[in-house]
Structure formats: structure tokens, C-alpha cells
Scaffold this active site. Structure first.
Site, PDB file in Angstrom:
ATOM      1  N   THR A  20       0.754  -1.223   0.000  1.00  0.00           N
ATOM      2  CA  THR A  20       0.000   0.000   0.000  1.00  0.00           C
ATOM      3  C   THR A  20       0.792   1.285   0.000  1.00  0.00           C
ATOM      4  O   THR A  20       1.645   1.526   0.829  1.00  0.00           O
ATOM      5  CB  THR A  20      -0.987   0.079   1.179  1.00  0.00           C
ATOM      6  N   LYS A  52      -7.343  -0.140  -3.817  1.00  0.00           N
ATOM      7  CA  LYS A  52      -7.262   0.321  -2.432  1.00  0.00           C
ATOM      8  C   LYS A  52      -8.003   1.624  -2.205  1.00  0.00           C
ATOM      9  O   LYS A  52      -7.991   2.162  -1.103  1.00  0.00           O
ATOM     10  CB  LYS A  52      -5.797   0.476  -2.036  1.00  0.00           C
ATOM     11  N   GLY A  64      -9.589   5.689   0.840  1.00  0.00           N
ATOM     12  CA  GLY A  64      -8.493   4.769   0.574  1.00  0.00           C
ATOM     13  C   GLY A  64      -8.042   4.136   1.872  1.00  0.00           C
ATOM     14  O   GLY A  64      -8.226   4.706   2.949  1.00  0.00           O
ATOM     15  N   SER A 143       3.032   1.825   3.353  1.00  0.00           N
ATOM     16  CA  SER A 143       4.480   1.625   3.305  1.00  0.00           C
ATOM     17  C   SER A 143       5.195   2.710   2.528  1.00  0.00           C
ATOM     18  O   SER A 143       6.249   3.189   2.932  1.00  0.00           O
ATOM     19  CB  SER A 143       4.805   0.268   2.677  1.00  0.00           C
TER      20      SER A 143
END
Length: 190
Positions: A20, A52, A64, A143
Site C-alpha cells: 500500500t 485500495k 483509501g 508503506s
């Protein structure tokens, strides 16, 4: 042999799903949300085209997620319920979701973050009861979130790019740095 648990309750040695980058950019009256498509399990990419980000409440609100997909989808469902209950009032729905998420025993353990936006406001919502509205209208999670956020802020401040162009270029930059982010983006604009 019993496995020791880590701070998030996962067993050591078990595969952790990592993924992500979701970015939201507000510029010149437009709001754009972009998310990458990669899902990683341990050392392996298991999906390239995950979605997402979603449009909610008659396509007037973007949302999201980062974190556990099952947890995030559960939160999307609850958030949609709050939007219906409060007739699309994003700030009120965000506050009520955060309160419920923090107070409810079952929800408290959900491992996800949400970014939600409409034509007027953007919020990052966490299970700790946080509802954060970014000062500059730009926020990111996941991330690769810090990479995308830094790139988007620089591009928005020092270029004439549109909100969509800032989001796409910042996501491209994040995908070149973060191993948990790919170049397969979903982009939604209000």
C-alpha cells in the site's frame, strides 16, 4: 513449540502481508486520490492490481485504505453506514467512525488506516481515535506513504502541475523507492 507474539499480535515467523501507498492531493479546487496495486506476502508479490481506493456516498466521497484488507473493507462498510446516517456529512461521519472504532471491543483490534475526502475536506482516520486534517490538503498512508507525501508536497509547491499530475508523479516516485509499492495505480478525482 509455541510462537512468541509481536506487538500487533502476529506470530513471529509468520508471513506478514505488506502493501500500500495511498495518496490524497488537494490543489486548485480539485481532490485526487491515488493508490498502488501491489500486495506483498513475505518476500513475494501476490497481487499487482489491488484496488485500495473507493468512491462512496453517491460517488461524492473518496476513501483509501492501508493495512489489513479485511479490516479495511469492514471499516469501509461501517463508514458508508455513517455517511448514510449523516447524509454525506464527511466530518460528522469521520468523527463518529473514529469514536466507534476506538470504543468498540471488536473494532479496536482492526489493523488499518483510512484516508477520506470530499470536495471540501480530507481526513486521515485511525483506530486510536485520530482524525487528522492535513494543513496543506496532502496526506498519504501505507508503506510508501512518506515517499509519496514528500514528493507530492514538493511537486505541489514548486510546479504548475494539476492535482492529478502531482498525485501520479508522486506515486511514480514512491513506486521507485518503496519495494511494497508498484506502478499500477488507481486514480480517482473529485
Amino acid at each position: 513449540m509455541k510462537q512468541k507474539s509481536t506487538q500487533r499480535g502476529r506470530a513471529r515467523g509468520s508471513e506478514q502481508i505488506r502493501s500500500t501507498t495511498v495518496l490524497c492531493v488537494r490543489k486548485d479546487g480539485k481532490v485526487v486520490m491515488a493508490g498502488d496495486g501491489q500486495v506483498t506476502l513475505g518476500e513475494h508479490v501476490v497481487k499487482h492490481t489491488a484496488k485500495k481506493i473507493r468512491r462512496l456516498y453517491e460517488d461524492k466521497i473518496l476513501a483509501g485504505f492501508a493495512g489489513s484488507t479485511a479490516d479495511a473493507l469492514s471499516l469501509f462498510g461501517r463508514f458508508e453506514g455513517k455517511l448514510q446516517e449523516y447524509h454525506g456529512n464527511l466530518p460528522k461521519a469521520a468523527v463518529e467512525l473514529a469514536k466507534e472504532w476506538r470504543m468498540d471491543r471488536a473494532l479496536r483490534h482492526l489493523d488499518a488506516l483510512l484516508v477520506v475526502a470530499d470536495g471540501k475536506a480530507t481526513f486521515l482516520i485511525s483506530g486510536h481515535g485520530d482524525i487528522i486534517e492535513p494543513d496543506d490538503g496532502i496526506t498519504a498512508i501505507g508503506s510508501g506513504g512518506p515517499f509519496a507525501l514528500a514528493a507530492a508536497r514538493a511537486l505541489a509547491k514548486h510546479s504548475k502541475l494539476t492535482a492529478r499530475e502531482v498525485a501520479q508523479e508522486a506515486m511514480r516516485i514512491a513506486s521507485e523507492i518503496c519495494i511494497f509499492t508498484n506502478g499500477n495505480f488507481t486514480v480517482e478525482e473529485l
